[in-house]
Design a protein around this motif. Structure first.
Motif, mmCIF file in Angstrom:
data_model
loop_
_atom_site.group_PDB
_atom_site.id
_atom_site.type_symbol
_atom_site.label_atom_id
_atom_site.label_comp_id
_atom_site.label_asym_id
_atom_site.label_seq_id
_atom_site.Cartn_x
_atom_site.Cartn_y
_atom_site.Cartn_z
ATOM 1 N N THR A 28 0.157 6.070 -8.142
ATOM 2 C CA THR A 28 1.333 6.622 -9.225
ATOM 3 C C THR A 28 2.103 7.129 -8.863
ATOM 4 O O THR A 28 2.971 7.803 -9.558
ATOM 5 N N GLY A 29 2.769 6.874 -7.533
ATOM 6 C CA GLY A 29 3.824 7.631 -6.828
ATOM 7 C C GLY A 29 3.619 9.310 -6.696
ATOM 8 O O GLY A 29 4.932 9.485 -6.258
ATOM 9 N N PHE A 30 2.617 9.513 -6.391
ATOM 10 C CA PHE A 30 2.589 11.002 -6.086
ATOM 11 C C PHE A 30 2.402 11.180 -4.461
ATOM 12 O O PHE A 30 1.471 10.909 -3.749
ATOM 13 N N ALA A 31 3.566 11.811 -4.082
ATOM 14 C CA ALA A 31 3.631 11.777 -2.535
ATOM 15 C C ALA A 31 2.752 12.904 -1.909
ATOM 16 O O ALA A 31 2.275 13.976 -2.653
ATOM 17 N N VAL A 32 2.113 12.664 -0.923
ATOM 18 C CA VAL A 32 1.309 13.684 -0.269
ATOM 19 C C VAL A 32 1.948 15.008 0.402
ATOM 20 O O VAL A 32 3.044 14.420 0.994
#
Length: 199
Positions: free
Chosen positions: A163-167
């Protein structure tokens, strides 16, 4: 002394309206909680997977109802916002999603979710997260949404990445679980990151 920087989202932006129903692609809906959801919430918290990642255990349907009442009341406080994720046709509960630890003035919140055992492996969490994040950025005006999960929770990490949540890093010993302290994986999305192509 006046603040030099205006609030990102003004106080009252949520409490001044009814909690919305948000459509989710694939025949789902994010909707406010109902007292009729108590049996399903109780059932969800009997599941070992949900129990593993949560500090609370529902011992009765009446306790689950108490949680629902708390979740419904939290909207007016503008600190947390909880929704049920349901089948749009049958209204059957398939999960929960929330914006927690909201600080409207800073335009920030943390997203959290779980799914019923019968709904897993069908993209429910990913679709619900995408729909709620889009609403929070586009309709509310939040700037940053964080997502944290135990480093041992691989399923939640997959949802975050999908869902596009960057680490952004690892918060060492930041989450206390039944088996002790867990390192927590920190992900985040900014409004400026733009929409996710598909979840």
């Amino acid at each position: 002394m006046p603040f030099k920087i205006p609030d990102v989202v003004e106080s009252g932006a949520l409490a001044g309206q009814e909690q919305p129903v948000i459509p989710v692609p694939g025949g789902l809906v994010i909707r406010p909680w109902s007292v009729a959801d108590a049996p399903a919430v109780y059932e969800a918290f009997q599941d070992p997977v949900i129990q593993r990642w949560h500090a609370r255990v529902a011992v009765s349907e009446s306790e689950a109802l108490g949680w629902i009442e708390e979740w419904r009341a939290s909207w007016a406080e503008e600190r947390d916002a909880y929704w049920a994720v349901a089948d749009a046709a049958t209204d059957e509960l398939v999960g929960r999603i929330a914006l927690k630890l909201m600080v409207l003035a800073d335009g920030q919140a943390e997203i959290a979710y779980w799914t019923m055992p019968s709904a897993r492996g069908k993209g429910v969490a990913s679709r619900a997260v995408t729909a709620l994040v889009d609403w929070a950025f586009d309709e509310v005006g939040l700037h940053r949404i964080e997502l944290t999960h135990s480093m041992a929770n691989e399923a939640s990490c997959k949802v975050a990445l999908r869902t596009g949540f960057a680490v952004e890093g690892t918060k060492r010993g930041a989450g206390l679980h039944e088996d002790g302290w867990h390192d927590m994986h920190l992900h985040a999305r900014l409004k400026d990151d733009g929409p996710v192509a598909s979840a």
